[in-house]
Design an enzyme around this catalytic site. Structure first.
Site, PDB file in Angstrom:
ATOM      1  N   HIS A   1     -44.065  -7.110  -8.819  1.00 21.03           N
ATOM      2  CA  HIS A   1     -43.878  -6.648 -10.588  1.00 21.03           C
ATOM      3  C   HIS A   1     -45.499  -5.974 -10.722  1.00 21.03           C
ATOM      4  CE1 HIS A   1     -42.439 -10.112 -10.890  1.00 21.03           C
ATOM      5  NE2 HIS A   1     -42.554 -11.183  -9.941  1.00 21.03           N
TER       6      HIS A   1
ATOM      7  N   THR B   1     -26.769 -25.392 -10.176  1.00 22.49           N
ATOM      8  CA  THR B   1     -26.997 -26.167 -10.091  1.00 22.49           C
ATOM      9  C   THR B   1     -29.283 -26.401  -9.729  1.00 22.49           C
ATOM     10  OG1 THR B   1     -27.523 -27.561  -7.935  1.00 22.49           O
ATOM     11  CG2 THR B   1     -25.338 -27.340 -10.194  1.00 22.49           C
TER      12      THR B   1
ATOM     13  N   ASP C   1     -36.637  -7.997 -11.481  1.00 14.94           N
ATOM     14  CA  ASP C   1     -37.138  -8.223 -12.114  1.00 14.94           C
ATOM     15  C   ASP C   1     -37.696  -8.534 -12.755  1.00 14.94           C
ATOM     16  OD1 ASP C   1     -40.955  -7.720 -12.087  1.00 14.94           O
ATOM     17  OD2 ASP C   1     -40.764  -6.331 -11.096  1.00 14.94           O
ATOM     18  N   HIS C   2     -38.473 -10.394 -13.293  1.00 21.56           N
ATOM     19  CA  HIS C   2     -38.506  -9.846 -14.587  1.00 21.56           C
ATOM     20  C   HIS C   2     -39.878  -9.945 -14.934  1.00 21.56           C
ATOM     21  CE1 HIS C   2     -41.335 -13.527 -12.489  1.00 21.56           C
ATOM     22  NE2 HIS C   2     -41.937 -13.006 -13.445  1.00 21.56           N
TER      23      HIS C   2
END
Length: 489
Positions: free
Chosen positions: A231, A6, A168-169
């Protein structure tokens, strides 16, 4: 199973990404169990998934079929009976959809729950499956090296390293993935990709947003832990790694780890010679007056937390000795942009010297966001004149050609996880080495109060000291706006 189903991450990223995979036919036999504390029925949960997809993508094609694969269970992460109920539900769904006992556990929750949930999954039998089991974890992975080790030990009691997928997007972004191809598939770049031909490499990741509602988290994190440790260090590794023997997960990871092992460790008094910290003050961003960081919600009014980091990273190996990798990242900056600028060395003798204008160096610019593409800055003869040189740009715009078909980062990473491809997820060795590097910096900064905070106005590109960091070496930050890729419509 999505723990934290959610939450904001699930609603904004995970559900739309799963829907795109479903649309493309990459999800056939699948089911999703949403797990969260909130009491909801499965029908209510399905409707929220539907709203999430329509809000994000504006699409409704086969949406009812898609959401019929979603189930919900209210869950107490500390209660074994909740896990037993979850196990029973998973078994029923497994039989219904013929899923062969394959399970992905996605922890989209606060980091303090990662270890306890992993241990419960093991002790309460949810990892006893006939197929594969994989654990997906969001950052931050620990707060420093010691806490990361504790967390890793907990997780490894339930999952092997090959079953842990640390997201790690940035590694899902199309142009970050393109770094390896640009380097290793082009004979005009790889022979020049070393200290003989490259003078410096700059990586900028700037945001116009402030901390918004994340003040409590950001106070314990700061830009160093939030952006640099993961990143920024990952992009450095991809730019600096040696060509792998094969394009396999193990070989690529091995080369990235060798980069981390080659980092020059900066300690003590030297930290402030190599790294600059900043905190934003009040100012104008996109014509809107915004407050200083210390006036944001849930932020200490004398906060020592950095919202900006710039640094010089040196890699002490044969390929990169003497070449600085400059990084900068911050909030409330002039523009939202992530770019890599590879600056090649000047030619030995400038035959085309013009007193009023110096010859531009050759640049390779990799545009990561918001636009995607590559620009190569060259010098060519100015049309109609004498042999005067002018800068020309050769541009490839990924967004211009593929438009909305460019996969969003989470979509690619979710699909990689389902296929068992861990190449674009971070290995424990990468996490440990990057924490060891960053901990030296945070140790010094936490012990010393920054006397000049706030030291840059909102809407600027950071403190003056960040410019001086490069000026000492005879360089300057390339302005990100001037490097924009030409977007082909």
């Amino acid at each position: 199973m999505i723990f934290g189903a959610t939450g904001d991450l699930a609603v904004r990223k995970l559900f739309p990404s799963l829907y795109r995979l479903f649309q493309k036919g990459k999800l056939d036999k699948f089911a999703v169990i949403g797990v969260a504390r909130r009491p909801l029925t499965t029908e209510e949960f399905q409707n929220s998934v539907k709203d999430s997809v329509i809000t994000a993508l504006g699409k409704k094609e086969k949406i009812d079929e898609f959401i019929s694969h979603f189930y919900y269970q209210s869950h107490d992460v500390a209660d074994s009976s909740s896990y037993q109920n979850l196990k029973n539900l998973a078994q029923q769904i497994d039989d219904k959809y013929e899923l062969e006992g394959n399970r992905i556990f996605y922890l989209a929750m606060a980091p303090e729950f990662f270890g306890p949930i992993a241990l419960h999954l093991k002790s309460d039998g949810l990892t006893d499956v006939t197929g594969y089991k994989r654990l997906v974890i969001e950052k931050p992975f620990g707060h420093d090296l010691e806490s990361a080790k504790v967390l890793n030990n907990q997780i490894r009691k339930a999952f092997s390293e090959s079953e842990v997928y640390r997201i790690d997007h940035y590694l899902g972004k199309e142009m970050v993935r393109n770094i390896e191809v640009i380097r290793f598939a082009n004979a005009i770049f790889e022979p020049l990709w070393n200290n003989r031909y490259i003078s410096n490499i700059q990586i900028t990741s700037s945001e116009t947003l402030g901390v918004e509602e994340r003040g409590r988290y950001y106070e314990t994190s700061g830009a160093l832990r939030d952006m640099v440790q993961n990143h920024m260090m990952q992009m450095v590794a991809l730019l600096a790694m040696e060509p792998p023997i094969k394009l396999t997960t193990d070989e690529i990871r091995s080369e990235k780890v060798r980069v981390f092992r080659s980092l020059r460790m900066i300690k003590g008094d030297k930290i402030n010679k190599y790294f600059v910290r900043g905190q934003y003050g009040a100012g104008l961003v996109e014509d809107q007056q915004v407050p200083e960081y210390r006036a944001e919600p849930m932020v200490d009014n004398e906060s020592n937390t950095e919202t900006f980091v710039a640094g010089k990273i040196m890699i002490d190996n044969f390929r990169w000795a003497g070449v600085p990798f400059y990084i900068r990242t911050g909030k409330r900056m002039t523009t939202k942009s992530t770019k890599i600028v590879v600056q090649f060395k000047d030619i030995p003798m400038n035959l085309y010297y013009q007193p009023e204008k110096l010859l531009n160096p050759n640049l390779l610019v990799i545009h990561i966001q918001p636009e995607e593409g590559i620009t190569l800055h060259l010098n060519a003869k100015k049309a109609g004149g004498h042999l005067n040189a002018q800068e020309v740009k050769l541009s490839f715009a990924n967004t211009g050609i593929h438009a909305m078909n460019t996969p969003e980062g989470y979509e690619k990473l979710l699909y990689d996880c389902m296929r068992g491809d861990a190449t674009n997820f971070t290995h424990w060795d990468e996490v440990a080495y990057s924490w060891a590097f960053v901990d030296n910096i945070s140790e010094v900064w936490e012990k010393t109060k920054a006397e000049d905070y706030p030291n840059y106005e909102s809407g600027t590109m950071g403190p003056k000291a960040a410019d001086e960091l490069l000026e000492k070496d005879g360089f300057f930050w390339w302005p990100v706006n001037a490097l924009d890729v030409d977007i082909c419509k």
